[in-house]
Design an enzyme around this catalytic site. Structure first.
Site, PDB file in Angstrom:
ATOM      1  N   GLU A  24      -1.277  -6.364   7.957  1.00 44.03           N
ATOM      2  CA  GLU A  24       0.051  -6.089   8.489  1.00 44.03           C
ATOM      3  C   GLU A  24       0.222  -6.855   9.802  1.00 44.03           C
ATOM      4  OE1 GLU A  24       3.112  -5.720   8.501  1.00 44.03           O
ATOM      5  OE2 GLU A  24       3.283  -3.671   7.747  1.00 44.03           O
TER       6      GLU A  24
ATOM      7  N   ARG B  27      -6.158   0.997   4.006  1.00 39.43           N
ATOM      8  CA  ARG B  27      -5.039   1.505   3.204  1.00 39.43           C
ATOM      9  C   ARG B  27      -4.668   0.554   2.078  1.00 39.43           C
ATOM     10  NH1 ARG B  27      -3.159   0.110   8.379  1.00 39.43           N
ATOM     11  NH2 ARG B  27      -1.273  -1.188   8.535  1.00 39.43           N
TER      12      ARG B  27
ATOM     13  N   HIS C 103       0.571  -5.467   2.747  1.00 39.94           N
ATOM     14  CA  HIS C 103       1.434  -4.690   3.624  1.00 39.94           C
ATOM     15  C   HIS C 103       2.866  -5.208   3.595  1.00 39.94           C
ATOM     16  CE1 HIS C 103      -2.289  -3.057   5.416  1.00 39.94           C
ATOM     17  NE2 HIS C 103      -2.746  -4.243   5.088  1.00 39.94           N
TER      18      HIS C 103
ATOM     19  N   HIS D 118       0.821  -1.213   0.000  1.00 40.36           N
ATOM     20  CA  HIS D 118       0.000   0.000   0.000  1.00 40.36           C
ATOM     21  C   HIS D 118       0.856   1.266   0.000  1.00 40.36           C
ATOM     22  CE1 HIS D 118       0.845   1.134   4.187  1.00 40.36           C
ATOM     23  NE2 HIS D 118       0.818  -0.167   4.450  1.00 40.36           N
ATOM     24  N   GLY D 119       0.264   2.348  -0.453  1.00 38.02           N
ATOM     25  CA  GLY D 119       0.938   3.635  -0.448  1.00 38.02           C
ATOM     26  C   GLY D 119       1.046   4.200   0.969  1.00 38.02           C
TER      27      GLY D 119
END
Length: 348
Positions: A206, A152, A276, A103-104
């Protein structure tokens, strides 16, 4: 196999992909139970990594790999003639693309806070990173999308797909209840063909940082000491207080990949995973057969897609597409180039 026979074979598989996107209930369970067991010709996942230095055996780092054209046979998801009962097409180990995207930047990345499983959205920069990632994969086929349960990662996947030239619509699959399944039902077969199922799972989240979540680095160092914090961040099997180690994260993420995602690749579906740093490191550890020491030195950049080709039971890492207009990106396989050519014909 002759050209005509090969074309017919690709068309048949393409149909299986299209009709396999959504079932009558539109539920995740349909995907989890739709695996087709195939006989694989490969027995391992041997792949090289770029080293940072000739004498550093643990300092592995992802990098751009400039591949050359190879004669392979990726499914063309654009084609649609039907041959849904072809047993031969399911028995053969098709070529499929696997795209991994971290993800950014999130709002807590920006503030240098431990985020873990706290559900924080992207920053403006993170949105731009997701859009750029989408441009880099805009000519690579995507039939299914898997994300974590965190916003996210889901934002990254959705924003990236706004840039895809095939213009299929990503649709989140809801199976939380029978009502959710019924209320999200799609009644048009044509609409189903033009959609991409998005399946979210907490097992791609994550790693959970426990009592570190919400703390910045300075707070963490003051509370626990720099050496202890470094041990938690860089070790493989030592978890932070009330949290997960990388090993614990790998156990759930890799199990999910093997149970749910790999069977889709075996049937020829092209898959994108938006997740993640640690869940993707865990999956790459499995794909590239890394040791626990190698994986803790693995670095993943935010918003940079990493492409694998899955063929005959083997994962072949092809590096990171560096831009939608660079010819080398589409020289990974013959059929990636053909897919792009087909898109050119459809949308010009």
């Amino acid at each position: 196999m002759g050209m005509a026979a090969a074309a017919a074979f690709h068309q048949a598989i393409g149909t299986i992909q299209i009709y396999g996107c959504c079932n009558e209930s539109g539920s995740q369970k349909a995907f989890e139970n739709s695996s087709v067991k195939l006989v694989s010709n490969g027995h391992g996942f041997n792949i090289g990594l770029l080293r940072r230095g000739s004498s550093n055996t643990h300092g592995w780092k992802l990098g751009v790999i400039h591949a050359t054209t190879s004669h392979t046979s990726m499914v063309n998801p654009v084609s649609s003639p039907t041959n849904r009962n072809s047993k031969d097409s399911r028995k053969k180990s098709n070529e499929a693309a696997l795209i991994l995207i971290r993800h950014g930047e999130s709002l807590w990345n920006e503030k240098n806070l431990f985020t873990g499983c706290v559900d924080v959205p992207l920053t403006k920069k993170g949105v731009e990173e997701a859009l750029e990632a989408g441009k880099r994969i805009s000519n690579i086929p995507v039939d299914m999308i898997y994300t974590s349960s965190l916003i996210r990662a889901q934002m990254t996947a959705m924003l990236a797909m706004t840039q895809h030239r095939r213009k299929k619509v990503p649709i989140v699959i809801h199976n939380e209840s029978e009502q959710a399944k019924a209320w999200s039902h799609i009644f048009s077969d044509e609409t189903k063909k033009q959609s991409i199922p998005v399946i979210a799972s907490w097992r791609l989240n994550e790693r959970m940082y426990g009592e570190l979540q919400g703390l910045n680095k300075q707070e963490t160092a003051d509370r626990y000491g720099k050496e202890k914090v470094h041990e938690w961040r860089r070790s493989y099997d030592i978890p932070p207080p009330s949290g997960e180690s990388l090993e614990m994260c790998a156990q759930r993420a890799v199990a999910y990949f093997k149970e749910q995602i790999e069977p889709q690749l075996l049937t020829g579906k092209n898959v994108m995973i938006a997740a993640h740093g640690n869940s993707l490191r865990s999956i790459i550890m499995y794909l590239d057969k890394l040791t626990s020491q190698e994986v803790i030195s693995l670095e993943l950049s935010t918003g940079i897609p990493l492409l694998y080709i899955f063929k005959e039971g083997k994962f072949m890492r092809r590096g990171s597409p560096v831009g939608p207009t660079e010819a080398g990106v589409y020289a990974y396989t013959t059929n990636l180039a053909l897919y792009r050519q087909k898109l050119d014909e459809m949308f010009h």
